[in-house]
Design a protein around this motif. Structure first.
Motif, PDB file in Angstrom:
ATOM      1  N   LYS A 132      31.312 122.396  -8.085  1.00 49.94           N
ATOM      2  CA  LYS A 132      32.210 121.439  -7.786  1.00 49.94           C
ATOM      3  C   LYS A 132      33.266 121.505  -8.832  1.00 49.94           C
ATOM      4  O   LYS A 132      34.598 121.475  -8.667  1.00 49.94           O
ATOM      5  CB  LYS A 132      31.629 120.274  -7.369  1.00 49.94           C
ATOM      6  CG  LYS A 132      32.333 119.275  -6.576  1.00 49.94           C
ATOM      7  CD  LYS A 132      31.301 118.032  -6.409  1.00 49.94           C
ATOM      8  CE  LYS A 132      32.092 116.713  -5.973  1.00 49.94           C
ATOM      9  NZ  LYS A 132      31.331 115.530  -6.062  1.00 49.94           N
ATOM     10  N   GLU A 133      32.684 121.523  -9.925  1.00 46.79           N
ATOM     11  CA  GLU A 133      33.409 121.674 -11.361  1.00 46.79           C
ATOM     12  C   GLU A 133      34.343 122.580 -11.246  1.00 46.79           C
ATOM     13  O   GLU A 133      35.669 122.401 -11.539  1.00 46.79           O
ATOM     14  CB  GLU A 133      32.599 121.529 -12.364  1.00 46.79           C
ATOM     15  CG  GLU A 133      32.793 120.999 -13.629  1.00 46.79           C
ATOM     16  CD  GLU A 133      33.751 119.700 -13.530  1.00 46.79           C
ATOM     17  OE1 GLU A 133      34.882 119.607 -14.032  1.00 46.79           O
ATOM     18  OE2 GLU A 133      33.349 118.867 -12.758  1.00 46.79           O
ATOM     19  N   ILE A 134      33.950 123.748 -11.009  1.00 44.37           N
ATOM     20  CA  ILE A 134      34.548 125.259 -10.896  1.00 44.37           C
ATOM     21  C   ILE A 134      35.678 124.979  -9.784  1.00 44.37           C
ATOM     22  O   ILE A 134      37.210 125.481 -10.262  1.00 44.37           O
ATOM     23  CB  ILE A 134      33.463 126.311 -10.652  1.00 44.37           C
ATOM     24  CG1 ILE A 134      32.722 126.729 -11.772  1.00 44.37           C
ATOM     25  CG2 ILE A 134      34.722 127.756 -10.332  1.00 44.37           C
ATOM     26  CD1 ILE A 134      31.537 127.508 -11.313  1.00 44.37           C
ATOM     27  N   SER A 166      45.130 135.125 -17.783  1.00 48.31           N
ATOM     28  CA  SER A 166      45.951 136.391 -17.743  1.00 48.31           C
ATOM     29  C   SER A 166      45.385 137.331 -16.603  1.00 48.31           C
ATOM     30  O   SER A 166      43.990 137.087 -16.282  1.00 48.31           O
ATOM     31  CB  SER A 166      45.693 137.010 -19.198  1.00 48.31           C
ATOM     32  OG  SER A 166      44.523 137.442 -19.425  1.00 48.31           O
ATOM     33  N   GLU A 167      45.909 138.136 -16.262  1.00 43.97           N
ATOM     34  CA  GLU A 167      45.107 139.249 -15.372  1.00 43.97           C
ATOM     35  C   GLU A 167      44.032 139.969 -16.228  1.00 43.97           C
ATOM     36  O   GLU A 167      43.100 140.103 -15.143  1.00 43.97           O
ATOM     37  CB  GLU A 167      46.409 140.377 -15.128  1.00 43.97           C
ATOM     38  CG  GLU A 167      46.057 141.315 -13.999  1.00 43.97           C
ATOM     39  CD  GLU A 167      46.662 140.754 -12.653  1.00 43.97           C
ATOM     40  OE1 GLU A 167      47.617 140.005 -12.783  1.00 43.97           O
ATOM     41  OE2 GLU A 167      45.997 141.023 -11.660  1.00 43.97           O
ATOM     42  N   GLU A 168      43.829 140.199 -17.145  1.00 46.48           N
ATOM     43  CA  GLU A 168      42.819 140.653 -17.926  1.00 46.48           C
ATOM     44  C   GLU A 168      41.607 139.699 -17.544  1.00 46.48           C
ATOM     45  O   GLU A 168      40.666 140.256 -17.264  1.00 46.48           O
ATOM     46  CB  GLU A 168      42.920 141.017 -19.581  1.00 46.48           C
ATOM     47  CG  GLU A 168      43.995 142.086 -19.690  1.00 46.48           C
ATOM     48  CD  GLU A 168      45.409 141.821 -19.666  1.00 46.48           C
ATOM     49  OE1 GLU A 168      45.706 140.507 -19.184  1.00 46.48           O
ATOM     50  OE2 GLU A 168      46.214 142.816 -19.689  1.00 46.48           O
ATOM     51  N   GLU A 169      41.957 138.369 -18.139  1.00 38.78           N
ATOM     52  CA  GLU A 169      40.882 137.403 -18.099  1.00 38.78           C
ATOM     53  C   GLU A 169      40.105 137.251 -16.686  1.00 38.78           C
ATOM     54  O   GLU A 169      39.355 137.505 -16.426  1.00 38.78           O
ATOM     55  CB  GLU A 169      41.295 136.074 -18.449  1.00 38.78           C
ATOM     56  CG  GLU A 169      41.408 135.678 -19.757  1.00 38.78           C
ATOM     57  CD  GLU A 169      42.032 134.218 -19.780  1.00 38.78           C
ATOM     58  OE1 GLU A 169      41.647 133.444 -20.387  1.00 38.78           O
ATOM     59  OE2 GLU A 169      43.123 133.840 -19.308  1.00 38.78           O
ATOM     60  N   TYR A 170      41.297 137.287 -15.646  1.00 39.49           N
ATOM     61  CA  TYR A 170      40.830 137.107 -14.305  1.00 39.49           C
ATOM     62  C   TYR A 170      40.002 138.392 -13.650  1.00 39.49           C
ATOM     63  O   TYR A 170      38.914 138.112 -13.218  1.00 39.49           O
ATOM     64  CB  TYR A 170      42.184 136.985 -13.253  1.00 39.49           C
ATOM     65  CG  TYR A 170      41.690 137.126 -11.889  1.00 39.49           C
ATOM     66  CD1 TYR A 170      41.353 136.035 -11.228  1.00 39.49           C
ATOM     67  CD2 TYR A 170      41.922 138.256 -11.115  1.00 39.49           C
ATOM     68  CE1 TYR A 170      41.121 136.256  -9.847  1.00 39.49           C
ATOM     69  CE2 TYR A 170      41.712 138.659  -9.910  1.00 39.49           C
ATOM     70  CZ  TYR A 170      41.158 137.327  -9.225  1.00 39.49           C
ATOM     71  OH  TYR A 170      40.999 137.352  -7.813  1.00 39.49           O
ATOM     72  N   ILE A 171      40.507 139.501 -13.906  1.00 42.29           N
ATOM     73  CA  ILE A 171      39.691 140.745 -13.415  1.00 42.29           C
ATOM     74  C   ILE A 171      38.519 141.059 -14.079  1.00 42.29           C
ATOM     75  O   ILE A 171      37.452 141.506 -13.518  1.00 42.29           O
ATOM     76  CB  ILE A 171      40.776 141.953 -13.235  1.00 42.29           C
ATOM     77  CG1 ILE A 171      40.383 142.887 -12.155  1.00 42.29           C
ATOM     78  CG2 ILE A 171      41.163 142.668 -14.818  1.00 42.29           C
ATOM     79  CD1 ILE A 171      40.194 142.273 -10.745  1.00 42.29           C
ATOM     80  N   ILE A 228      38.990 132.055  -6.410  1.00 41.85           N
ATOM     81  CA  ILE A 228      38.868 130.536  -6.798  1.00 41.85           C
ATOM     82  C   ILE A 228      37.888 130.430  -7.946  1.00 41.85           C
ATOM     83  O   ILE A 228      38.006 129.764  -8.985  1.00 41.85           O
ATOM     84  CB  ILE A 228      38.757 129.794  -5.570  1.00 41.85           C
ATOM     85  CG1 ILE A 228      40.183 129.672  -4.598  1.00 41.85           C
ATOM     86  CG2 ILE A 228      38.394 128.328  -5.940  1.00 41.85           C
ATOM     87  CD1 ILE A 228      39.918 129.201  -3.414  1.00 41.85           C
ATOM     88  N   ALA A 229      36.809 131.308  -7.663  1.00 45.44           N
ATOM     89  CA  ALA A 229      35.740 131.172  -8.671  1.00 45.44           C
ATOM     90  C   ALA A 229      35.991 131.797 -10.006  1.00 45.44           C
ATOM     91  O   ALA A 229      35.581 131.254 -11.073  1.00 45.44           O
ATOM     92  CB  ALA A 229      34.431 131.873  -8.184  1.00 45.44           C
ATOM     93  N   ALA A 230      36.647 132.736 -10.079  1.00 46.76           N
ATOM     94  CA  ALA A 230      37.205 133.393 -11.200  1.00 46.76           C
ATOM     95  C   ALA A 230      38.100 132.326 -11.958  1.00 46.76           C
ATOM     96  O   ALA A 230      38.210 132.251 -13.211  1.00 46.76           O
ATOM     97  CB  ALA A 230      37.922 134.914 -10.870  1.00 46.76           C
ATOM     98  N   MET A 231      39.375 131.934 -10.997  1.00 48.57           N
ATOM     99  CA  MET A 231      40.332 131.232 -11.998  1.00 48.57           C
ATOM    100  C   MET A 231      39.574 129.803 -12.490  1.00 48.57           C
ATOM    101  O   MET A 231      39.743 129.437 -13.587  1.00 48.57           O
ATOM    102  CB  MET A 231      41.290 130.524 -10.901  1.00 48.57           C
ATOM    103  CG  MET A 231      42.088 131.998 -10.548  1.00 48.57           C
ATOM    104  SD  MET A 231      43.204 132.423 -11.977  1.00 48.57           S
ATOM    105  CE  MET A 231      44.337 131.008 -12.164  1.00 48.57           C
ATOM    106  N   GLU A 237      31.289 133.319 -15.489  1.00 41.96           N
ATOM    107  CA  GLU A 237      30.258 132.496 -15.106  1.00 41.96           C
ATOM    108  C   GLU A 237      30.514 132.065 -13.830  1.00 41.96           C
ATOM    109  O   GLU A 237      29.521 131.743 -12.656  1.00 41.96           O
ATOM    110  CB  GLU A 237      30.058 131.298 -15.844  1.00 41.96           C
ATOM    111  CG  GLU A 237      28.726 130.768 -16.232  1.00 41.96           C
ATOM    112  CD  GLU A 237      28.715 129.380 -17.156  1.00 41.96           C
ATOM    113  OE1 GLU A 237      28.664 128.313 -16.484  1.00 41.96           O
ATOM    114  OE2 GLU A 237      29.224 129.689 -18.233  1.00 41.96           O
ATOM    115  N   GLY A 238      31.812 131.641 -13.395  1.00 36.22           N
ATOM    116  CA  GLY A 238      32.201 131.054 -12.038  1.00 36.22           C
ATOM    117  C   GLY A 238      31.904 132.082 -10.882  1.00 36.22           C
ATOM    118  O   GLY A 238      31.339 131.702  -9.805  1.00 36.22           O
ATOM    119  N   VAL A 239      32.237 133.113 -11.217  1.00 34.59           N
ATOM    120  CA  VAL A 239      31.956 134.437 -10.341  1.00 34.59           C
ATOM    121  C   VAL A 239      30.559 134.509 -10.037  1.00 34.59           C
ATOM    122  O   VAL A 239      30.148 134.606  -8.928  1.00 34.59           O
ATOM    123  CB  VAL A 239      32.701 135.658 -10.863  1.00 34.59           C
ATOM    124  CG1 VAL A 239      32.304 136.708  -9.668  1.00 34.59           C
ATOM    125  CG2 VAL A 239      34.299 135.317 -10.809  1.00 34.59           C
ATOM    126  N   ALA A 240      29.833 134.617 -11.030  1.00 32.41           N
ATOM    127  CA  ALA A 240      28.371 134.804 -10.991  1.00 32.41           C
ATOM    128  C   ALA A 240      27.548 133.782 -10.371  1.00 32.41           C
ATOM    129  O   ALA A 240      26.824 134.038  -9.171  1.00 32.41           O
ATOM    130  CB  ALA A 240      27.711 135.119 -12.314  1.00 32.41           C
TER     131      ALA A 240
END
Ligand code: FMN
Length: 340
Positions: free
Chosen positions: A2-4, A98-103, A293-296, A301-304
């Motif tokens: 929810k927070e993510i 940034s693209e780097e942070e995201y990917i 959305i999880a990555a942003m 941690e959001g993706v995992a």
């Protein structure tokens, strides 16, 4: 989660509303952005096709800890799920990361969850550069996707993709529909089977052809030497008015299952949807926007944790349908498939 999702909604304002159901309605026509092309019908069709499938419930059995593990193209996966290649954080997601942070979040979060993340390609070059760097930093744990360029750029990028240490590479052949690239003087195009065969041979890695929507193209991809196809309409971003992928998947699987690995994407939003795609004939699936959305919203941690949520949902759906292992699906776990 929810927070993510709340953080993602704040960071993606003007680009993605992080709707309760990500179905392409609110963002129709928002390309660039996170929407589907034109009327958004192809994006919406993906979601509708899956919603049309319903399960047979089976509870008289002894399955409580179903096995979600599988192997695909030599990769061991904790579940048959991958994060689809998505790039262009600045013009598709608002650029607050940034693209780097995201990917890096996609690649590392997937790795933590025992699955694999893919990276995208496009203009400007930092899209693929950030992806390649993230895969290399993860020791080759990721799948780089390259667009079907018309010139030396294709082979340059394939060589650089190999240098990341990845064992599998992909080409989103349906990006031939991205007229924006041609307008920028960077032409992409469909590939005749002989050209595709040469590309695959020169790639020197296991090869995925992404953007297959017909039995004919699936056969030709196999004939050209591809190891896998992705049944995909690019999340509805390259051609308005295509059917939902869940509708075309059974026909393609009927012809190609066992001859080539079949991956499917488009509109998958839950572990139940993952199981539906497997029941319709996929060996594995990709999810796009939900992982973005999880990555942003929560980076690695959001993706995992999103992947963990999916796996829990998948296990619940497997228990409720009497499915012991994703590699041994009972014949009739669906009550009905999508209506034509
Ligand atoms: C913003 C955005 C950018 C994308 N960029 C790429 C890309 O660079 N390469 C690619 O193969 N597919 C790309 N795709 C398509 C996804 O890989 C995938 O096929 C699609 O998102 C799946 O549908 P879903 O988002 O409904 O899960 C992109 C999709 C979106 C929404």
């Amino acid at each position: 989660m929810k927070e993510i999702r709340k953080t993602a909604r704040d960071l993606m304002t003007g680009y993605c509303r992080v709707c309760p159901v990500c179905n392409g309605k609110a963002c129709a026509g928002e390309v660039p952005g996170m929407g589907g092309l034109g009327t958004g019908s192809a994006f919406m069709a993906n979601v509708h096709a899956l919603a049309d499938c319903t399960f047979n419930m089976r509870l008289v059995h002894d399955i409580t800890e179903p096995d979600t593990g599988t192997s695909l193209l030599g990769l061991e996966l904790s579940m048959p799920v991958m994060a689809a290649p998505i790039g262009g954080v600045s013009f598709n997601m608002g650029g607050k990361r940034s693209e780097e942070e995201y990917i890096t979040a996609i690649i590392d979060g997937c790795r933590q969850a025992g699955i694999v993340g893919c990276t995208g390609d496009g203009v400007p070059p930092f899209i693929h550069e950030a992806g390649f760097a993230a895969i290399a930093a993860a020791g080759g744990h990721g799948i780089p996707f390259i667009k079907p360029w018309e010139d030396a750029e294709l082979y340059d990028k394939l060589a650089k993709a190999r240098d990341t240490g990845a064992s599998v590479v992909g080409m989103d052949i349906d990006a031939a529909g991205l007229i924006t690239l041609r307008k920028m003087g960077r032409p992409v195009s469909p590939k005749p089977v002989d050209t595709l065969r040469e590309i695959i041979a020169r790639a020197g890695l296991k090869f995925i052809v992404k953007g297959v929507m017909t039995v004919e193209d699936a056969r030709l991809a196999a004939e050209a030497g591809a190891d896998a196809i992705v049944v995909s309409n690019h999340g509805g971003r390259v051609l308005d008015h295509t059917p939902g992928t869940a509708k075309v998947l059974p026909g393609i699987a009927k012809e190609m299952k066992g001859k080539i690995a079949i991956i499917a994407d488009g509109g998958i939003r839950s572990g139940g949807d993952v199981l539906k795609m497997l029941a319709l004939g996929a060996d594995a699936v990709m999810l796009g926007r939900p992982f973005s959305i999880a990555a942003m919203g929560g980076l690695t941690e959001g993706v995992a944790s999103y992947a963990q949520t999916l796996r829990t949902e998948l296990m619940q759906a497997m228990v409720m349908t009497g499915t012991r292992a994703v590699t041994q699906l009972p014949a009739n776990i669906l009550w009905n498939g999508p209506r034509a």
